[in-house]
Design a protein around this motif. Structure first.
Motif, PDB file in Angstrom:
ATOM      1  N   MET A 289       0.821  -1.210   0.000  1.00  0.00           N
ATOM      2  CA  MET A 289       0.000   0.000   0.000  1.00  0.00           C
ATOM      3  C   MET A 289       0.856   1.261   0.000  1.00  0.00           C
ATOM      4  N   GLY A 290       1.966   1.213   0.773  1.00  0.00           N
ATOM      5  CA  GLY A 290       2.852   2.367   0.768  1.00  0.00           C
ATOM      6  C   GLY A 290       3.362   2.674  -0.628  1.00  0.00           C
ATOM      7  N   GLY A 291       3.571   1.608  -1.422  1.00  0.00           N
ATOM      8  CA  GLY A 291       4.013   1.813  -2.794  1.00  0.00           C
ATOM      9  C   GLY A 291       2.961   2.507  -3.630  1.00  0.00           C
ATOM     10  N   LEU A 292       1.704   2.152  -3.440  1.00  0.00           N
ATOM     11  CA  LEU A 292       0.624   2.792  -4.186  1.00  0.00           C
ATOM     12  C   LEU A 292       0.562   4.280  -3.872  1.00  0.00           C
ATOM     13  N   LEU A 293       0.601   4.625  -2.594  1.00  0.00           N
ATOM     14  CA  LEU A 293       0.506   6.031  -2.227  1.00  0.00           C
ATOM     15  C   LEU A 293       1.773   6.789  -2.613  1.00  0.00           C
ATOM     16  N   GLY A 294       2.925   6.126  -2.520  1.00  0.00           N
ATOM     17  CA  GLY A 294       4.159   6.761  -2.960  1.00  0.00           C
ATOM     18  C   GLY A 294       4.134   7.075  -4.450  1.00  0.00           C
ATOM     19  N   ARG A 295       3.612   6.150  -5.237  1.00  0.00           N
ATOM     20  CA  ARG A 295       3.484   6.402  -6.678  1.00  0.00           C
ATOM     21  C   ARG A 295       2.492   7.520  -6.948  1.00  0.00           C
ATOM     22  N   ALA A 296       1.465   7.630  -6.100  1.00  0.00           N
ATOM     23  CA  ALA A 296       0.501   8.716  -6.250  1.00  0.00           C
ATOM     24  C   ALA A 296       1.164  10.068  -6.010  1.00  0.00           C
ATOM     25  N   VAL A 297       2.089  10.118  -5.046  1.00  0.00           N
ATOM     26  CA  VAL A 297       2.861  11.348  -4.819  1.00  0.00           C
ATOM     27  C   VAL A 297       3.740  11.633  -6.032  1.00  0.00           C
ATOM     28  N   ASP A 298       4.459  10.612  -6.495  1.00  0.00           N
ATOM     29  CA  ASP A 298       5.374  10.798  -7.623  1.00  0.00           C
ATOM     30  C   ASP A 298       4.640  11.229  -8.885  1.00  0.00           C
ATOM     31  N   ALA A 299       3.404  10.765  -9.046  1.00  0.00           N
ATOM     32  CA  ALA A 299       2.615  11.114 -10.224  1.00  0.00           C
ATOM     33  C   ALA A 299       1.981  12.496 -10.121  1.00  0.00           C
TER      34      ALA A 299
ATOM     35  N   VAL B  82      -2.786  10.086   3.385  1.00  0.00           N
ATOM     36  CA  VAL B  82      -2.957   9.194   4.530  1.00  0.00           C
ATOM     37  C   VAL B  82      -4.130   8.284   4.216  1.00  0.00           C
ATOM     38  N   GLY B  83      -3.893   6.980   4.294  1.00  0.00           N
ATOM     39  CA  GLY B  83      -4.943   6.003   4.073  1.00  0.00           C
ATOM     40  C   GLY B  83      -5.166   5.192   5.336  1.00  0.00           C
ATOM     41  N   LEU B  84      -6.394   4.835   5.598  1.00  0.00           N
ATOM     42  CA  LEU B  84      -6.723   4.060   6.789  1.00  0.00           C
ATOM     43  C   LEU B  84      -7.804   3.046   6.427  1.00  0.00           C
ATOM     44  N   ALA B  85      -7.646   1.840   6.938  1.00  0.00           N
ATOM     45  CA  ALA B  85      -8.664   0.804   6.793  1.00  0.00           C
ATOM     46  C   ALA B  85      -8.869   0.163   8.148  1.00  0.00           C
TER      47      ALA B  85
ATOM     48  N   GLY C 258     -11.659  -6.310  14.245  1.00  0.00           N
ATOM     49  CA  GLY C 258     -10.522  -6.915  13.564  1.00  0.00           C
ATOM     50  C   GLY C 258      -9.378  -5.944  13.408  1.00  0.00           C
ATOM     51  N   ALA C 259      -8.592  -6.180  12.382  1.00  0.00           N
ATOM     52  CA  ALA C 259      -7.382  -5.404  12.166  1.00  0.00           C
ATOM     53  C   ALA C 259      -7.707  -3.997  11.686  1.00  0.00           C
ATOM     54  N   GLY C 260      -6.812  -3.064  12.004  1.00  0.00           N
ATOM     55  CA  GLY C 260      -6.867  -1.730  11.467  1.00  0.00           C
ATOM     56  C   GLY C 260      -5.474  -1.337  11.034  1.00  0.00           C
ATOM     57  N   MET C 261      -5.362  -0.655   9.895  1.00  0.00           N
ATOM     58  CA  MET C 261      -4.048  -0.301   9.372  1.00  0.00           C
ATOM     59  C   MET C 261      -4.086   1.116   8.827  1.00  0.00           C
ATOM     60  N   CYS C 262      -2.925   1.784   8.875  1.00  0.00           N
ATOM     61  CA  CYS C 262      -2.787   3.149   8.375  1.00  0.00           C
ATOM     62  C   CYS C 262      -1.521   3.239   7.543  1.00  0.00           C
ATOM     63  N   TRP C 263      -1.598   3.957   6.443  1.00  0.00           N
ATOM     64  CA  TRP C 263      -0.451   4.147   5.560  1.00  0.00           C
ATOM     65  C   TRP C 263      -0.342   5.635   5.229  1.00  0.00           C
ATOM     66  N   SER C 264       0.861   6.080   4.891  1.00  0.00           N
ATOM     67  CA  SER C 264       1.041   7.471   4.504  1.00  0.00           C
ATOM     68  C   SER C 264       2.152   7.590   3.478  1.00  0.00           C
ATOM     69  N   ALA C 265       2.102   8.666   2.753  1.00  0.00           N
ATOM     70  CA  ALA C 265       3.154   9.006   1.808  1.00  0.00           C
ATOM     71  C   ALA C 265       3.151  10.511   1.655  1.00  0.00           C
TER      72      ALA C 265
ATOM     73  N   THR D  80      -9.319  -1.938  -3.064  1.00  0.00           N
ATOM     74  CA  THR D  80      -8.975  -3.342  -3.286  1.00  0.00           C
ATOM     75  C   THR D  80      -7.859  -3.787  -2.349  1.00  0.00           C
ATOM     76  N   LEU D  81      -6.786  -3.004  -2.278  1.00  0.00           N
ATOM     77  CA  LEU D  81      -5.646  -3.380  -1.430  1.00  0.00           C
ATOM     78  C   LEU D  81      -5.995  -3.268   0.048  1.00  0.00           C
ATOM     79  N   ALA D  82      -6.752  -2.254   0.419  1.00  0.00           N
ATOM     80  CA  ALA D  82      -7.103  -2.075   1.830  1.00  0.00           C
ATOM     81  C   ALA D  82      -8.021  -3.186   2.303  1.00  0.00           C
ATOM     82  N   ARG D  83      -8.945  -3.599   1.474  1.00  0.00           N
ATOM     83  CA  ARG D  83      -9.822  -4.716   1.831  1.00  0.00           C
ATOM     84  C   ARG D  83      -9.008  -5.967   2.105  1.00  0.00           C
ATOM     85  N   GLU D  84      -8.028  -6.238   1.254  1.00  0.00           N
ATOM     86  CA  GLU D  84      -7.166  -7.398   1.451  1.00  0.00           C
ATOM     87  C   GLU D  84      -6.353  -7.277   2.729  1.00  0.00           C
ATOM     88  N   ALA D  85      -5.945  -6.051   3.054  1.00  0.00           N
ATOM     89  CA  ALA D  85      -5.065  -5.852   4.201  1.00  0.00           C
ATOM     90  C   ALA D  85      -5.769  -6.102   5.531  1.00  0.00           C
TER      91      ALA D  85
END
Length: 363
Positions: free
Chosen positions: A1-11, A18-21, A26-33, A347-352
């Motif tokens: 997921m970090g790669g997806l958001l990092g590519r979004a910054v680069d693009a 900041v993404g959160l699922a 159950g599980a909770g996760m947070c990503w940032s770029a 899609t990726l967050a659901r899997e995570a």
């Protein structure tokens, strides 16, 4: 997921994400770029201009006023805001404003003839409908501006105060979710000047300038909301990803600490059957053609996007909430299409976080 958001910054889709699922029980996760480094504390505290996420999140105020004061969703707004009586909006109801079926056009610079509630109501009286009330879904900021003013009249207080008292403080979110945060708050930056609205005004041949930033607070990127001091029904909320997820979870089946089961169901059930989009009270449903939910979420999912680069979607089947906050307008007011990114994120967050019962049924 970090790669997806990092590519979004680069693009160049946005300089901060900041993404959160999170899934109930159950599980909770947070990503940032970010184009600049974010430390863990800043990531957790970082607020974004939520733009039109204000619409569904602030509808909690409408539902709670209906419970507390008996406000009727089928009541004409003009009964609460008599300035609209005798205008094209004389008979439109609270529900029609909240479902984008009142006939208001998508946008107009109400501030062009003056800022403040009185000036806006006078401007709204002169706005012509684009459709008969109840006949079609026309996504409209103007309908939610009228709704916000009506909620203030019904609740006897500024919308920012009502939202804080009825929603944010009871949920323990007062420091993470609210209108017009102080200028020293940790906020992802927006436009360096009001490029988007300047372009819109030029395209319409209107010589007015967008309202300036209110003193002492973070300015939202929506000009009509700034003309009301940054507190409006269509835009103006700022919040962290965790706070957005917490409030969105109140609308899952059964309700939560704030909303009861009937209120949650009322807001997230399709109320526009047979029309162009599937809409609840403030929320869009994933069965709407072309929406940002994507194939990872069921047709019963509900969510919303914000012009600044924000989104939240909730899956009532797996009881999961997905938040993606970006600041795409910073610095120069670019508006790239974010729907492909949002769909891939879901899609990726659901899997995570795990799929839950919906995804166990042969998906």
């Amino acid at each position: 997921m970090g790669g997806l958001l990092g590519r979004a910054v680069d693009a160049g889709l946005a300089l901060r994400w900041v993404g959160l699922a999170a899934r109930e029980g159950g599980a909770g996760m947070c990503w940032s770029a970010a184009g600049t480094r974010l430390d863990g504390e800043e990531e957790a505290d970082l607020r974004f201009d939520l733009a039109s996420l204000t619409k569904p999140l602030a509808t909690a105020t409408l539902l709670l006023l209906a419970r507390r004061d008996g406000l009727d969703l089928e009541q004409p707004v003009a009964e609460i805001v008599p300035e609209l009586a005798g205008s094209p909006w004389n008979g439109v109801t609270f529900e029609q404003c909240a479902t984008h079926t009142a006939g208001f056009p998508a946008w107009a610079p109400l501030y062009a003839s003056g800022c403040g509630r009185d000036a806006y109501l006078d401007a709204l009286r002169r706005v012509e409908p684009v459709a008969a009330a109840g006949s079609r879904v026309e996504y409209s900021c103007l309908g939610f501006l009228a709704l916000g003013i009506a909620l203030e009249r019904a609740g006897g207080a500024d919308l920012g105060v009502l939202f804080a008292d009825l929603v944010a403080e009871p949920l323990g979110l007062a420091q993470e979710l609210g209108f017009a945060p102080p200028a020293d708050a940790t906020v992802a930056p927006g436009e360096r000047r009001w490029f988007v609205e300047e372009r819109a005004l030029t395209a319409r041949g209107i010589s007015a300038a967008p309202p300036p930033a209110p003193a002492g607070v973070w300015p939202c990127d929506d000009g009509n909301a700034r003309g009301l001091g940054g507190v409006a029904g269509n835009a103006g909320l700022f919040g962290t990803a965790a706070a957005v997820a917490r409030l969105a979870a109140e609308y899952l089946p059964g309700g939560g600490e704030l909303l009861n089961a009937a209120e949650a169901e009322l807001a997230t059930r399709c109320r526009t059957d047979g029309l162009e989009q599937a809409r609840g009270i403030g929320w869009q449903l994933a069965s709407s053609p072309g929406c940002s939910a994507g194939p990872a979420l069921p047709a019963t999912a509900f969510g919303h996007t914000g012009f600044t680069g924000t989104s939240v979607w909730s899956d009532p089947d797996s009881r999961a909430v997905f938040v993606l906050l970006g600041n795409r307008l910073h610095p120069g007011g670019r508006t790239p299409d974010l729907h492909p990114l949002r769909r891939r994120f879901h899609t990726l967050a659901r899997e995570a976080v795990g799929a839950g019962s919906h995804w166990d049924e042969g998906d």
